[in-house]
Scaffold this active site. Structure first.
Site, PDB file in Angstrom:
ATOM      1  N   GLU A   1     -10.719  -9.331   2.238  1.00 51.07           N
ATOM      2  CA  GLU A   1      -9.738  -9.306   3.449  1.00 51.07           C
ATOM      3  C   GLU A   1     -10.373  -8.896   4.619  1.00 51.07           C
ATOM      4  O   GLU A   1     -10.319  -8.087   5.861  1.00 51.07           O
ATOM      5  CB  GLU A   1      -8.803  -7.780   3.046  1.00 51.07           C
ATOM      6  CG  GLU A   1      -8.201  -7.703   3.160  1.00 51.07           C
ATOM      7  CD  GLU A   1      -7.341  -6.395   3.116  1.00 51.07           C
ATOM      8  OE1 GLU A   1      -7.129  -5.934   1.422  1.00 51.07           O
ATOM      9  OE2 GLU A   1      -6.582  -5.130   3.711  1.00 51.07           O
TER      10      GLU A   1
ATOM     11  N   HIS B   1      -5.635   3.643  -1.173  1.00 46.20           N
ATOM     12  CA  HIS B   1      -6.737   4.023  -1.659  1.00 46.20           C
ATOM     13  C   HIS B   1      -7.318   5.498  -2.274  1.00 46.20           C
ATOM     14  O   HIS B   1      -7.023   6.207  -1.634  1.00 46.20           O
ATOM     15  CB  HIS B   1      -6.512   4.165  -0.309  1.00 46.20           C
ATOM     16  CG  HIS B   1      -8.064   4.214   1.423  1.00 46.20           C
ATOM     17  ND1 HIS B   1      -8.198   3.903   2.410  1.00 46.20           N
ATOM     18  CD2 HIS B   1      -9.442   4.074   0.063  1.00 46.20           C
ATOM     19  CE1 HIS B   1      -9.407   3.857   2.779  1.00 46.20           C
ATOM     20  NE2 HIS B   1      -9.755   4.810   1.646  1.00 46.20           N
TER      21      HIS B   1
ATOM     22  N   HIS C   1       1.253   6.368   2.092  1.00 49.00           N
ATOM     23  CA  HIS C   1       1.901   7.305   2.484  1.00 49.00           C
ATOM     24  C   HIS C   1       3.307   7.423   1.259  1.00 49.00           C
ATOM     25  O   HIS C   1       3.229   8.979   2.190  1.00 49.00           O
ATOM     26  CB  HIS C   1       2.416   6.225   4.049  1.00 49.00           C
ATOM     27  CG  HIS C   1       0.624   5.970   4.232  1.00 49.00           C
ATOM     28  ND1 HIS C   1       0.013   7.399   4.471  1.00 49.00           N
ATOM     29  CD2 HIS C   1       0.271   5.177   5.159  1.00 49.00           C
ATOM     30  CE1 HIS C   1      -0.740   7.180   5.430  1.00 49.00           C
ATOM     31  NE2 HIS C   1      -1.065   5.348   5.785  1.00 49.00           N
TER      32      HIS C   1
ATOM     33  N   GLU D   1      -8.326   0.489  -3.472  1.00 51.01           N
ATOM     34  CA  GLU D   1      -9.667   0.495  -2.421  1.00 51.01           C
ATOM     35  C   GLU D   1     -10.423   1.553  -2.163  1.00 51.01           C
ATOM     36  O   GLU D   1     -10.130   2.740  -2.201  1.00 51.01           O
ATOM     37  CB  GLU D   1      -8.346   0.738  -1.077  1.00 51.01           C
ATOM     38  CG  GLU D   1      -8.083  -0.374  -0.180  1.00 51.01           C
ATOM     39  CD  GLU D   1      -6.566   0.215   0.931  1.00 51.01           C
ATOM     40  OE1 GLU D   1      -7.720   1.336   2.361  1.00 51.01           O
ATOM     41  OE2 GLU D   1      -6.411  -0.768   1.828  1.00 51.01           O
TER      42      GLU D   1
ATOM     43  N   HIS E   1      -3.776  -4.627   7.068  1.00 55.34           N
ATOM     44  CA  HIS E   1      -4.113  -3.309   8.530  1.00 55.34           C
ATOM     45  C   HIS E   1      -3.106  -3.584   9.517  1.00 55.34           C
ATOM     46  O   HIS E   1      -3.049  -4.119  10.118  1.00 55.34           O
ATOM     47  CB  HIS E   1      -5.484  -3.246   8.848  1.00 55.34           C
ATOM     48  CG  HIS E   1      -5.797  -1.741   9.030  1.00 55.34           C
ATOM     49  ND1 HIS E   1      -5.230  -1.092  10.199  1.00 55.34           N
ATOM     50  CD2 HIS E   1      -5.989  -0.973   8.892  1.00 55.34           C
ATOM     51  CE1 HIS E   1      -4.997  -0.134   9.944  1.00 55.34           C
ATOM     52  NE2 HIS E   1      -6.074   0.139   9.022  1.00 55.34           N
TER      53      HIS E   1
ATOM     54  N   ARG F   1      -9.407   7.740  -0.980  1.00 47.75           N
ATOM     55  CA  ARG F   1     -10.690   8.645  -0.083  1.00 47.75           C
ATOM     56  C   ARG F   1     -11.276   9.505  -0.536  1.00 47.75           C
ATOM     57  O   ARG F   1     -10.846  10.391  -1.359  1.00 47.75           O
ATOM     58  CB  ARG F   1      -9.644   8.434   1.291  1.00 47.75           C
ATOM     59  CG  ARG F   1      -9.236   7.848   1.660  1.00 47.75           C
ATOM     60  CD  ARG F   1      -8.580   8.080   3.115  1.00 47.75           C
ATOM     61  NE  ARG F   1      -9.450   8.651   4.380  1.00 47.75           N
ATOM     62  CZ  ARG F   1     -10.175   7.647   4.969  1.00 47.75           C
ATOM     63  NH1 ARG F   1      -9.211   6.813   5.586  1.00 47.75           N
ATOM     64  NH2 ARG F   1     -10.600   7.940   5.513  1.00 47.75           N
TER      65      ARG F   1
ATOM     66  N   THR G   1      -8.019   3.397   8.130  1.00 49.56           N
ATOM     67  CA  THR G   1      -9.747   2.500   7.785  1.00 49.56           C
ATOM     68  C   THR G   1     -10.077   1.756   9.289  1.00 49.56           C
ATOM     69  O   THR G   1      -9.113   0.404   9.635  1.00 49.56           O
ATOM     70  CB  THR G   1      -9.623   1.648   6.854  1.00 49.56           C
ATOM     71  OG1 THR G   1      -8.815   1.822   5.805  1.00 49.56           O
ATOM     72  CG2 THR G   1     -10.865   1.060   6.233  1.00 49.56           C
TER      73      THR G   1
ATOM     74  N   ASN H   1       0.543  -1.631   0.020  1.00 48.90           N
ATOM     75  CA  ASN H   1      -0.313  -0.143   0.058  1.00 48.90           C
ATOM     76  C   ASN H   1       0.573   2.052   0.130  1.00 48.90           C
ATOM     77  O   ASN H   1       1.554   1.775   1.000  1.00 48.90           O
ATOM     78  CB  ASN H   1      -0.957  -0.064   1.166  1.00 48.90           C
ATOM     79  CG  ASN H   1      -1.445   1.394   0.910  1.00 48.90           C
ATOM     80  OD1 ASN H   1      -1.975   2.042   0.964  1.00 48.90           O
ATOM     81  ND2 ASN H   1      -3.466   1.063   1.564  1.00 48.90           N
TER      82      ASN H   1
ATOM     83  N   ARG I   1      -7.023  12.311   1.172  1.00 42.72           N
ATOM     84  CA  ARG I   1      -5.747  13.347   1.798  1.00 42.72           C
ATOM     85  C   ARG I   1      -4.896  12.799   0.899  1.00 42.72           C
ATOM     86  O   ARG I   1      -3.841  13.605   1.760  1.00 42.72           O
ATOM     87  CB  ARG I   1      -6.367  12.638   3.349  1.00 42.72           C
ATOM     88  CG  ARG I   1      -5.938  11.252   3.252  1.00 42.72           C
ATOM     89  CD  ARG I   1      -5.787  11.046   4.809  1.00 42.72           C
ATOM     90  NE  ARG I   1      -7.501  11.363   5.088  1.00 42.72           N
ATOM     91  CZ  ARG I   1      -7.814  10.607   6.556  1.00 42.72           C
ATOM     92  NH1 ARG I   1      -6.723   9.723   7.604  1.00 42.72           N
ATOM     93  NH2 ARG I   1      -9.028  10.933   6.867  1.00 42.72           N
TER      94      ARG I   1
HETATM   95  N1  PXP Z   1      -5.980  -2.791   4.478  1.00 48.77           N
HETATM   96  C1  PXP Z   1      -6.754  -2.245   4.051  1.00 48.77           C
HETATM   97  C2  PXP Z   1      -7.902  -2.419   3.729  1.00 48.77           C
HETATM   98  C3  PXP Z   1      -6.460  -0.726   4.241  1.00 48.77           C
HETATM   99  O1  PXP Z   1      -7.728  -0.019   4.506  1.00 48.77           O
HETATM  100  C4  PXP Z   1      -5.412  -0.338   4.324  1.00 48.77           C
HETATM  101  C5  PXP Z   1      -4.828   0.437   5.576  1.00 48.77           C
HETATM  102  O2  PXP Z   1      -4.893   2.116   4.198  1.00 48.77           O
HETATM  103  C6  PXP Z   1      -4.044  -1.722   5.017  1.00 48.77           C
HETATM  104  C7  PXP Z   1      -4.415  -3.065   3.838  1.00 48.77           C
HETATM  105  C8  PXP Z   1      -2.472  -0.939   4.945  1.00 48.77           C
HETATM  106  O3  PXP Z   1      -2.718  -1.038   6.954  1.00 48.77           O
HETATM  107  P1  PXP Z   1      -1.354  -0.575   6.920  1.00 48.77           P
HETATM  108  O4  PXP Z   1      -1.178   0.975   6.273  1.00 48.77           O
HETATM  109  O5  PXP Z   1      -1.688  -0.140   8.246  1.00 48.77           O
HETATM  110  O6  PXP Z   1      -0.273  -1.642   6.871  1.00 48.77           O
END
Ligand code: PXP
Length: 242
Positions: free
Chosen positions: A154, A46, A13, A73, A194, A48, A104, A10, A52
């Site tokens: 997931e 993602h 960031h 996402e 997550h 959003r 999330t 992901n 952001r």
């Molecule tokens: N999976 C989903 C559905 C999420 O919403 C997120 C966070 O955006 C992640 C995975 C990744 O989570 P993390 O950034 O904590 O590794």
């Protein structure tokens, strides 16, 4: 799945860092390319509602140029669903979204929103995307996921990953294991994500039937000190050694 555990990165960031200063760098596409070089299997972004981090332009650029399959996402809201229908990502993961959350929080209320979810799942599937639902490991919710026609769930690993009390953590891990068994029994592909980092990975890997781990924050954080390719490789090595 045939034994190999896939790693999705992901890269939200990377965009967070860019948006913090309103610059044009760092570019999510460059991050995606480095993840591919390091051996990652897919890229998660993602989009959003509050934009952001990932912006619409990122979704369009990555959908054309990303060397890896994209897992988009998103919340089940009209404007974003239309974008997903336009760009046809390999996979769409529907997540709940609250404006003021840091990330999330919690899984989808699949039972409470069954009709609208079922409709969106069908539209996205008919458009060629694989559809995943981000859920807590709850039997009734998982059964409802299967009924929507989604092919993938997931599991939200956040509560387990954030738990500081060992007894609570153990109970939450047991729930994730039971949830994975249940989802697999329903014919669903099991992904998880997550809060996963190198420290909790060994426990996460005790969850059966996992196809893909989607990891973001911890890998991007490691990348600050050792580079993105190294951070992805380090996670892949830890997964493969387990
Ligand atoms: N999976 C989903 C559905 C999420 O919403 C997120 C966070 O955006 C992640 C995975 C990744 O989570 P993390 O950034 O904590 O590794």
């Amino acid at each position: 799945m045939g034994g190999k555990l896939n790693l999705g990165i992901n890269i939200d960031h990377v965009a967070t860092l860019r948006q913090a200063r309103g610059t044009i760098y760092p570019e999510p596409l460059e991050a995606a390319r480095l993840c591919a070089v390091a051996g990652a299997d897919s890229i998660t972004i993602h989009l959003r509602e509050d934009r952001r981090h990932i912006q619409d332009a990122d979704v369009y650029t990555l959908s054309k140029k990303c060397p890896l399959p994209i897992n988009l996402e998103m919340a089940n809201v009209g404007e974003i669903v239309e974008i997903a229908l336009e760009v046809k990502p390999a996979e769409v993961c529907l997540v709940p979204e609250k404006r003021r959350e840091l990330t999330t929080e919690g899984g989808l209320d699949v039972i409470g929103n069954f009709q609208t979810l079922e409709k969106t799942v069908q539209r996205l599937k008919d458009n060629g995307s694989i559809v995943s639902l981000f859920v807590e490991p709850d039997k009734k919710a998982l059964e409802a996921c299967a009924q929507t026609g989604a092919q993938v769930i997931e599991l939200h690993t956040g509560s387990f990953c954030d738990a500081t009390d060992p007894e609570k953590a153990e109970a939450l891990l047991k729930k994730l294991i039971a949830g994975a068994e249940c989802a697999h029994g329903l014919g669903l592909q099991v992904n998880a994500g997550h809060g996963i980092h190198l420290g909790n990975l060994p426990d996460i890997l005790t969850i059966p039937h996992l196809d893909t781990l989607n990891i973001g924050h911890s890998i991007i954080a490691r990348a600050v000190f050792q580079g993105l390719e190294n951070a992805v490789s380090e996670m892949l090595t830890a997964i493969n050694q387990a």
